[in-house]
Design an enzyme around this catalytic site. Sequence first.
Site: not given
Ligand code: PLP
Length: 432
Positions: A145, A221, A224, A247, A387
């Site tokens: 992302h 990260d 997901q 999420k 993204c």
């Molecule tokens: N990393 C991943 C894999 C994501 O899917 C997302 C959001 O879609 C993020 C980071 C960013 O998350 P946040 O909305 O908490 O900044």
Amino acid sequence: MTEALSASPFNADEIEKIRRDFPILKRTGRGGRPIAYLDSSATSQKPACVIDAEAQFYRHSNAAVHRGTHLLGDESTQIYEDGRHALAHFIGGASDEIVWTKNATEAINLLALSMGHASMGRGGAQAAPLRIGAGDRIVVTRAEHHANLIPWQELCARTGAELAWLDLTPDGQIDLNTLSVITERTRLVAFTHVSNVTGAISPIDAIIAAARRVGALIILDTCQSSAHMPVNIAALDIDCAVFSSHKMLGPTGVGALWARRELLEMMPPVFTGGSMIAGVTMTEAEYMPAPERFEAGSQPVAQIAGWTAALEYLSGWGMSRLEAHEKVLTQRLLEGISQIPNVRILGPSSAHERIGVVSFAVEGVHPHDVGQVMDAEDVAVRVGHHCAIPLHTFFGVRSSNRASLGIMTNNEDVDRCVEALASVGRYFGGAR
Ligand code: PLP
């Protein structure tokens, strides 16, 4: 065709109970039917207990934290710190290793900016291990992302370090043949547990082993994964992980950085001001220890109260059971979509290698048109590049549609999604 999985561990009564817990499922969409919400990857819907916890904080305990001796101040501080314990418990970490942030994006930026500050000489001798410069390397993957890519691009631009990445197999899984990009000069490896486009689960052990061999820091990260499968930090040999409340059935406006105590102690602060200092003169300040050192200014206490309720809710159903439940639905979705002509699924075709995040491209039809037709059927899927532009470029598409599952998804939602998608071809060209 995917290999058969066993039945969902949730019985029909439990699935109904879960659905009743989500007030938003009572409303209808533009077509007048209940909304089949298949956009949990973008943001999860909230059970009533989360909405109630947030409202209850404002009704009953609202006050600034760590700042007063009055009853409300004590209660809000308790709620704030209880939230830290709850998240620590949920992920198997220690509470003083949890730093509150605005979201997961901010958590990643916090580490990257802190390393940048260290590289400019801030943070004294203890920050020395975080200093990077020309010749050093940061490794990500092509599946990230943007939140876990651009902060590292920026850090490289500021310090002269170079960015390298693990590449992908044709079906979008991380290609372990490219592990050799993790060289002796690699200082940090940042990667996603699960792709937000393909749902592919990263080969986490192999990446961690390669990073450890060269002494690189590891940041995971979990945006997901953490609402869909057990994530136990203690069982993983990593240094840092990021979490996103919204999420995980929790409110927007709060996220967290978990980092090993030793790493937090090395990190210079990034956001400075009130609530993070031990002493101040007109020319300098002494900072509090972590985690407070990273929590400048007023904090999202009501959101933390809501997130705490969300964690209790998820734990109550059991993350392993939830994972098994979503696997069954993922298989149903993959099988349904794969029967539709001219629809290409991005990512692994087997539910064993992925979770319920399924992006797809309909040949000859723009994803926005696909999204609109599905919305007319009251099926909510995401449209765009999610993204993750480099990953879409890899698949040779500019954008896609994405159907993603959550705890409240049921068979009917999945079937409605497949039917709505099948109707797209009929709508845009007859016998596609
Ligand atoms: N990393 C991943 C894999 C994501 O899917 C997302 C959001 O879609 C993020 C980071 C960013 O998350 P946040 O909305 O908490 O900044």
